[in-house]
Design a protein around this motif. Structure first.
Motif, mmCIF file in Angstrom:
data_model
loop_
_atom_site.group_PDB
_atom_site.id
_atom_site.type_symbol
_atom_site.label_atom_id
_atom_site.label_comp_id
_atom_site.label_asym_id
_atom_site.label_seq_id
_atom_site.Cartn_x
_atom_site.Cartn_y
_atom_site.Cartn_z
ATOM 1 N N MET A 1 -20.876 -25.124 30.923
ATOM 2 C CA MET A 1 -19.652 -25.578 30.246
ATOM 3 C C MET A 1 -19.880 -26.927 29.561
ATOM 4 S SD MET A 1 -16.374 -25.182 29.746
ATOM 5 C CE MET A 1 -14.888 -26.102 29.439
ATOM 6 N N ARG A 2 -20.365 -27.922 30.386
ATOM 7 C CA ARG A 2 -20.580 -29.255 29.823
ATOM 8 C C ARG A 2 -21.642 -29.213 28.739
ATOM 9 N NH1 ARG A 2 -22.504 -33.203 33.406
ATOM 10 N NH2 ARG A 2 -23.566 -31.579 34.556
ATOM 11 N N TYR A 3 -22.664 -28.360 28.940
ATOM 12 C CA TYR A 3 -23.740 -28.270 27.951
ATOM 13 C C TYR A 3 -23.238 -27.617 26.669
ATOM 14 C CZ TYR A 3 -26.913 -29.716 31.570
ATOM 15 O OH TYR A 3 -27.533 -30.453 32.534
ATOM 16 N N ARG A 4 -22.354 -26.608 26.828
ATOM 17 C CA ARG A 4 -21.818 -25.953 25.629
ATOM 18 C C ARG A 4 -20.959 -26.924 24.842
ATOM 19 N NH1 ARG A 4 -19.303 -20.070 25.312
ATOM 20 N NH2 ARG A 4 -17.398 -21.264 25.503
ATOM 21 N N ASN A 7 -23.161 -29.182 22.982
ATOM 22 C CA ASN A 7 -23.687 -28.514 21.784
ATOM 23 C C ASN A 7 -22.679 -28.559 20.646
ATOM 24 O OD1 ASN A 7 -26.284 -27.605 21.964
ATOM 25 N ND2 ASN A 7 -25.743 -25.785 23.143
ATOM 26 N N LEU A 9 -20.155 -30.568 20.332
ATOM 27 C CA LEU A 9 -19.924 -31.959 19.926
ATOM 28 C C LEU A 9 -21.045 -32.433 19.002
ATOM 29 C CD1 LEU A 9 -17.962 -34.264 20.439
ATOM 30 C CD2 LEU A 9 -19.409 -35.016 22.302
ATOM 31 N N ALA A 10 -22.277 -32.076 19.345
ATOM 32 C CA ALA A 10 -23.419 -32.472 18.510
ATOM 33 C C ALA A 10 -23.278 -31.858 17.117
ATOM 34 C CB ALA A 10 -24.725 -32.033 19.169
ATOM 35 N N LEU A 13 -20.225 -33.604 15.278
ATOM 36 C CA LEU A 13 -20.539 -34.976 14.860
ATOM 37 C C LEU A 13 -21.578 -34.974 13.743
ATOM 38 C CD1 LEU A 13 -20.577 -36.834 18.301
ATOM 39 C CD2 LEU A 13 -18.955 -37.175 16.451
ATOM 40 N N SER A 14 -22.558 -34.064 13.827
ATOM 41 C CA SER A 14 -23.574 -33.969 12.769
ATOM 42 C C SER A 14 -22.900 -33.650 11.439
ATOM 43 C CB SER A 14 -24.604 -32.884 13.096
ATOM 44 O OG SER A 14 -25.269 -33.205 14.286
ATOM 45 N N ALA A 16 -19.791 -34.155 10.575
ATOM 46 C CA ALA A 16 -18.956 -35.284 10.144
ATOM 47 C C ALA A 16 -19.826 -36.380 9.527
ATOM 48 C CB ALA A 16 -18.168 -35.834 11.338
ATOM 49 N N ILE A 17 -20.972 -36.614 10.133
ATOM 50 C CA ILE A 17 -21.873 -37.684 9.660
ATOM 51 C C ILE A 17 -22.447 -37.329 8.291
ATOM 52 C CG2 ILE A 17 -24.154 -38.691 10.136
ATOM 53 C CD1 ILE A 17 -23.239 -38.637 13.176
ATOM 54 N N VAL A 18 -22.880 -36.075 8.133
ATOM 55 C CA VAL A 18 -23.444 -35.639 6.843
ATOM 56 C C VAL A 18 -22.349 -35.681 5.764
ATOM 57 C CG1 VAL A 18 -24.435 -33.664 5.604
ATOM 58 C CG2 VAL A 18 -25.303 -34.282 7.861
ATOM 59 N N ALA A 20 -19.706 -37.570 5.684
ATOM 60 C CA ALA A 20 -19.412 -38.967 5.347
ATOM 61 C C ALA A 20 -20.459 -39.502 4.367
ATOM 62 C CB ALA A 20 -19.390 -39.814 6.622
ATOM 63 N N ALA A 21 -21.733 -39.141 4.581
ATOM 64 C CA ALA A 21 -22.801 -39.605 3.682
ATOM 65 C C ALA A 21 -22.595 -39.039 2.279
ATOM 66 C CB ALA A 21 -24.168 -39.188 4.244
ATOM 67 N N LEU B 20 -21.641 -44.370 11.621
ATOM 68 C CA LEU B 20 -21.238 -44.527 10.215
ATOM 69 C C LEU B 20 -21.261 -45.991 9.760
ATOM 70 C CD1 LEU B 20 -18.279 -41.973 10.001
ATOM 71 C CD2 LEU B 20 -20.682 -41.607 9.455
ATOM 72 N N LEU B 23 -23.131 -47.006 6.657
ATOM 73 C CA LEU B 23 -22.484 -46.551 5.412
ATOM 74 C C LEU B 23 -21.362 -47.516 5.030
ATOM 75 C CD1 LEU B 23 -22.032 -42.677 5.781
ATOM 76 C CD2 LEU B 23 -23.656 -43.899 4.343
ATOM 77 N N ALA B 44 -27.592 -42.771 1.108
ATOM 78 C CA ALA B 44 -26.578 -42.609 2.158
ATOM 79 C C ALA B 44 -27.182 -41.905 3.380
ATOM 80 C CB ALA B 44 -25.390 -41.822 1.618
ATOM 81 N N PHE B 45 -28.016 -40.883 3.157
ATOM 82 C CA PHE B 45 -28.676 -40.199 4.280
ATOM 83 C C PHE B 45 -29.575 -41.180 5.035
ATOM 84 C CE2 PHE B 45 -28.504 -35.556 2.560
ATOM 85 C CZ PHE B 45 -27.229 -35.436 3.071
ATOM 86 N N VAL B 74 -25.973 -34.468 30.718
ATOM 87 C CA VAL B 74 -25.368 -34.062 29.440
ATOM 88 C C VAL B 74 -25.627 -35.113 28.356
ATOM 89 C CG1 VAL B 74 -23.137 -33.732 28.284
ATOM 90 C CG2 VAL B 74 -23.654 -32.509 30.375
ATOM 91 N N TYR B 77 -29.034 -34.483 27.215
ATOM 92 C CA TYR B 77 -29.021 -33.231 26.443
ATOM 93 C C TYR B 77 -28.514 -33.520 25.021
ATOM 94 C CZ TYR B 77 -27.900 -28.327 25.450
ATOM 95 O OH TYR B 77 -27.830 -27.073 24.900
ATOM 96 N N PHE B 78 -27.444 -34.301 24.933
ATOM 97 C CA PHE B 78 -26.870 -34.686 23.641
ATOM 98 C C PHE B 78 -27.883 -35.528 22.836
ATOM 99 C CE2 PHE B 78 -24.181 -37.584 21.085
ATOM 100 C CZ PHE B 78 -23.484 -36.638 20.365
ATOM 101 N N MET B 82 -29.102 -34.583 19.117
ATOM 102 C CA MET B 82 -28.902 -35.479 17.971
ATOM 103 C C MET B 82 -30.239 -35.962 17.399
ATOM 104 S SD MET B 82 -25.769 -35.252 17.527
ATOM 105 C CE MET B 82 -25.304 -36.414 16.265
ATOM 106 N N LEU B 85 -30.927 -34.156 14.208
ATOM 107 C CA LEU B 85 -30.178 -34.680 13.054
ATOM 108 C C LEU B 85 -30.853 -35.955 12.540
ATOM 109 C CD1 LEU B 85 -27.585 -34.658 11.211
ATOM 110 C CD2 LEU B 85 -26.623 -36.276 12.851
ATOM 111 N N GLU B 429 -16.282 -20.608 33.018
ATOM 112 C CA GLU B 429 -17.302 -21.623 32.755
ATOM 113 C C GLU B 429 -16.986 -22.978 33.386
ATOM 114 O OE1 GLU B 429 -17.836 -21.784 28.559
ATOM 115 O OE2 GLU B 429 -19.994 -21.982 28.795
#
Lengths: 33, 440
Positions: A1-4, A7, A9-10, A13-14, A16-18, A20-21, B20, B23, B44-45, B74, B77-78, B82, B85, B429
């Motif tokens: 659950m937390r890992y999903r 995933n 969230l990543a 956020l990715s 949103a970041i792209v 914004a750029a 951000l 930016l 920007a990238f 977690v 993992y995050f 990231m 990216l 889950e």
């Protein structure tokens, strides 16, 4: 659950970041003489 | 909404803002004239890539307040997710320029290009190397400590090179305001590294521990017992872990994460159950009583203490995944907690099942059922065999309407298989909690 959630969230956020750029590039390229 | 959730959302918002920030620095105050979209997109990238890179220092700085809402595993993992990216943005910045403009190709040659471009190219090379080592460490059979040192050093080198690149290009850092903002931003990154590598080791040095017992257990496992020297010792929740430094000073950054195995109710004595798996764990048996060791912790969100809503606790351990389960069970015994517990314990053989005598003893004081699942059972074994599969789970999971939570700890393939099996059985889950050892 937390890992999903991490995933999701990543991905979120990715995106949103792209986005914004892209917006900053659009804005800045509109500032041409 | 509870405190952990609120903090979690706050950290996510701060994460986005910090990512951000470069930016925003581009846009504040006086700006240079704009150029075509593709070129500005590349810039920007590049900038936002620095923001995401800087955040890896935050994610790995072991700041308890950051880790608490999510759990350390977690957060790592995050950090891994990231990283892709980060690399994509760092590669996109030069790739866009090289594809679109002929003149940009010359900037890739580190021997002839101007210094600003050399720094940029070398920064990307450092990041590529860092990622390749992170992905290929196990295939390369690289020692964990060596890898960790290289990982940290390459991250700092990549960041320093990229900052030099930004400074020398100079286009978006030309005004005192922007320079100040970048200095503060860079300062935060340096402060985070200093926090992890100077402040934390110093703190550990002030609060040393002493080995009081090293006890062999079944299955090449050592129980390592420690006591605090000149302080009260740390308080933890059963299921959490700490980073252990032995043989060296905490400043050497030779630390390894291990789950507590003792009762959290026991004051002044902390135990870990450590399996001989690698270079460091093979030396645990040589530790002697009285030897100083250092701890950084506690960390982790893998604890039934966080949930008060269960009729039954289901614990599933594979191999040394029994360590946090022992802490949970020993704590329950000390608290006189009679909540029903089912422990499914996967082991290669009966001989390798650690703590089996103590588990028998614990059955007398706890409302505990222990089910061994042996890969290679001895002759005449009438218990479960093979792995913790859907069929095995079906036989031992509490029947509805019982409310239960499942805590799983073991090697990653086992976690994935058991999680999938539980989901197939309709276990929601949010009731499945896992601890991955693979923090690296």
């Amino acid at each position: 659950m937390r890992y999903r959630l991490a995933n999701w969230l990543a991905a979120l956020l990715s995106a949103a970041i792209v986005l914004a750029a892209v917006l900053v590039a659009l804005f800045q390229s509109g500032q041409q003489p | 909404m509870n405190h952990n959730k609120r903090m979690g959302i706050l950290w996510i918002v701060l994460y986005l803002l910090f990512a951000l920030a470069p930016l925003l620095f581009m846009l504040v105050g006086e700006r240079p004239m704009g150029r075509d979209f593709i070129r500005e997109l590349s810039v920007a990238f590049g900038f936002v890539g620095i923001g995401v890179m800087a955040l890896h220092f935050v994610l790995t700085a072991r700041i308890t307040a950051v880790k608490m809402p999510f759990g350390s595993d977690v957060v790592y993992y995050f950090h891994h997710r990231m990283a892709f990216l980060t690399l994509a943005l760092w590669l996109a910045h030069p790739a866009i320029l090289v594809i679109k403009y002929d003149w940009a190709q010359g900037l890739l040659n580190v021997f002839t290009a101007p210094w600003f471009a050399r720094y940029g190219v070398l920064a990307v090379v450092a990041l590529l190397l860092l990622m390749a080592l992170a992905i290929g460490r196990k295939a390369l059979k690289m020692e964990y400590i060596l890898w960790r040192m290289l990982h940290g050093a390459l991250a700092v080198i990549a960041m320093a090179l990229v900052m030099a690149h930004v400074y020398l290009v100079g286009r978006y850092v030309g005004t005192p305001l922007k320079q100040t903002l970048w200095l503060v931003y860079g300062g935060i990154c340096i402060a985070l590294v200093a926090y992890l590598r100077i402040y934390k080791p110093w703190q550990m040095l002030q609060r040393p521990y002493r080995v009081i017992e090293v006890r062999p257990e079944h299955g090449n496992v050592w129980s390592l017992a420690l006591e605090p020297v000149g302080h009260e010792g740390l308080r933890f929740q059963p299921g959490q872990f700490a980073w252990l430094t032995a043989w060296r000073s905490p400043f050497a950054a030779h630390e390894h994460p291990f789950s507590f195995s003792s009762s959290s109710e026991q004051k002044g004595r902390i135990e870990f159950a450590i399996k001989e798996l690698g270079d460091f764990t093979a030396t645990i048996g040589q530790l002697e009583a009285g030897q100083p060791v250092y701890l950084d912790g506690p960390y982790g969100a893998f604890s039934p203490n966080r949930y008060q809503d269960v009729d039954t606790l289901v614990l599933i351990a594979g191999g040394i995944g029994i360590a946090p389960m022992m802490s949970i069970l020993r704590t329950m015994a000390d608290r006189g907690d009679r909540t029903p517990v089912v422990l499914l314990y996967g082991s290669q053989t009966w001989e390798m099942a650690s703590f089996r005598e103590e588990l028998e003893e614990l059955k007398k004081t706890l409302n505990l059922k222990v089910v061994y699942v042996l890969e290679r059972p001895p002759e005449g074994w009438e218990g479960e065999t093979g792995y913790v599969t859907q069929d095995v789970l079906k036989r031992y999971l509490p029947a509805p309407p019982q409310r239960y939570r499942v805590f799983i700890c073991g090697p990653t393939p086992m976690l994935d298989a058991v999680e999938a099996a539980l989901k197939s059985l309709g276990v929601p889950e949010q009731l499945i909690h896992m601890e991955r050892f693979d923090l690296a």
